[in-house]
Design a protein around this motif. Structure first.
Motif, PDB file in Angstrom:
ATOM      1  N   LEU A  95       0.597  -1.334  -0.005  1.00  0.00           N
ATOM      2  CA  LEU A  95       0.076   0.022  -0.039  1.00  0.00           C
ATOM      3  C   LEU A  95       0.919   1.253  -0.060  1.00  0.00           C
ATOM      4  CD1 LEU A  95      -3.046   1.120   0.377  1.00  0.00           C
ATOM      5  CD2 LEU A  95      -2.307   1.268   2.919  1.00  0.00           C
TER       6      LEU A  95
ATOM      7  N   ILE B 178       3.009   1.512  -3.531  1.00  0.00           N
ATOM      8  CA  ILE B 178       1.975   1.979  -4.400  1.00  0.00           C
ATOM      9  C   ILE B 178       1.756   3.273  -4.217  1.00  0.00           C
ATOM     10  CG2 ILE B 178      -0.054   1.625  -5.676  1.00  0.00           C
ATOM     11  CD1 ILE B 178      -0.129  -1.213  -4.851  1.00  0.00           C
ATOM     12  N   GLY B 179       1.425   3.666  -3.057  1.00  0.00           N
ATOM     13  CA  GLY B 179       0.868   5.230  -2.816  1.00  0.00           C
ATOM     14  C   GLY B 179       1.932   6.109  -3.120  1.00  0.00           C
TER      15      GLY B 179
ATOM     16  N   PRO C 125      -4.106   2.541  -4.483  1.00  0.00           N
ATOM     17  CA  PRO C 125      -3.062   1.627  -3.419  1.00  0.00           C
ATOM     18  C   PRO C 125      -3.686   0.619  -2.559  1.00  0.00           C
ATOM     19  CG  PRO C 125      -2.499   3.853  -3.480  1.00  0.00           C
ATOM     20  CD  PRO C 125      -3.753   3.968  -4.252  1.00  0.00           C
TER      21      PRO C 125
END
Length: 234
Positions: A83, A86-87, A105
């Motif tokens: 998370l 990806i963020g 995300p």
């Protein structure tokens, strides 16, 4: 005697406790401490089974408790790492004003969902020397030490690519729920012909860990996956 029988449960709950702490560190973006507490959970996860066998404690409660603990320590923490990665990808940051892109995300939680499915499937499956699908602890080791791997090899630019990160999430989720036979790390005898893959994994792991330390763990799990895929092909 009853107190001794509770030791496996205590270790399982310790695994869950360390997993909860790892989640907190993951939320604030401290991946080093997250990996540390996941590792402590992994140690507890190993020894709860060891003491259950040693004390001959056969408990349906213990089986369910173990899976619930693993879901947090290995499933949730893996999703939180992805998370964050990806963020922090260039694509999400550059398009953060878009409602849909800003929620990309959350795809990382596919790993948690797949871990849950894999653990439930394991609980109702027959006992086997091989694993069906990638074990959740192995998947967690691959992912929670990924930031260490990225930093050591200075691969930040490559892993800012959202496509690569989403591929990791999808492959991880697929391997968790797949029916791919993956060899256990338990060795029954020392015969090379019957344990070729295990020997290759062991010696390569020792060399890699001695050379590059914790950064090697992501590579070691990758080797484990490749060796299992080669068993199908060969």
């Amino acid at each position: 005697m009853k107190l001794l029988n509770f030791i496996p449960h205590l270790l399982t709950l310790s695994n869950l406790f360390f997993g909860c702490i790892a989640v907190v560190y993951g939320v604030v973006g401290d991946f080093e401490k997250l990996a540390l507490f996941v590792s402590l959970g992994l140690i507890c996860d190993f020894f709860d089974g060891f003491f259950a066998r040693l004390l001959k404690v056969d408990s349906k409660l213990g089986i369910q408790l173990d899976s619930l603990s693993d879901l947090v320590t290995f499933g949730m923490t893996s999703s939180i790492v992805m998370l964050n990665l990806i963020g922090n990808s260039s694509f999400v940051i550059e398009n953060s004003s878009s409602f849909l892109i800003s929620h990309i995300p959350y795809i990382a939680f596919l790993i948690t969902l797949s871990s849950s499915f894999r653990l439930a499937k394991f609980n109702i499956s027959d006992i086997s020397t091989d694993f069906k699908g990638l074990p959740t602890p192995a998947n967690a080791i691959f992912i929670v030490f990924l930031p260490e791997f990225i930093e050591y090899f200075q691969l930040e630019t490559i892993f800012e690519n959202i496509f690569i990160l989403l591929v990791i999430v999808c492959l991880s989720s697929f391997l968790l729920i797949s029916n791919l036979n993956m060899f256990s790390l338990k060795i029954k005898n020392l015969r090379f012909n019957q344990n070729k893959a295990l020997y290759v994994l062991f010696f390569s792991s020792v060399i890699l860990f001695a050379s590059i330390g914790l950064s090697s763990l992501t590579i070691i799990i990758t080797i484990y996956i490749i060796l299992n895929l080669l068993r199908i092909v060969v």
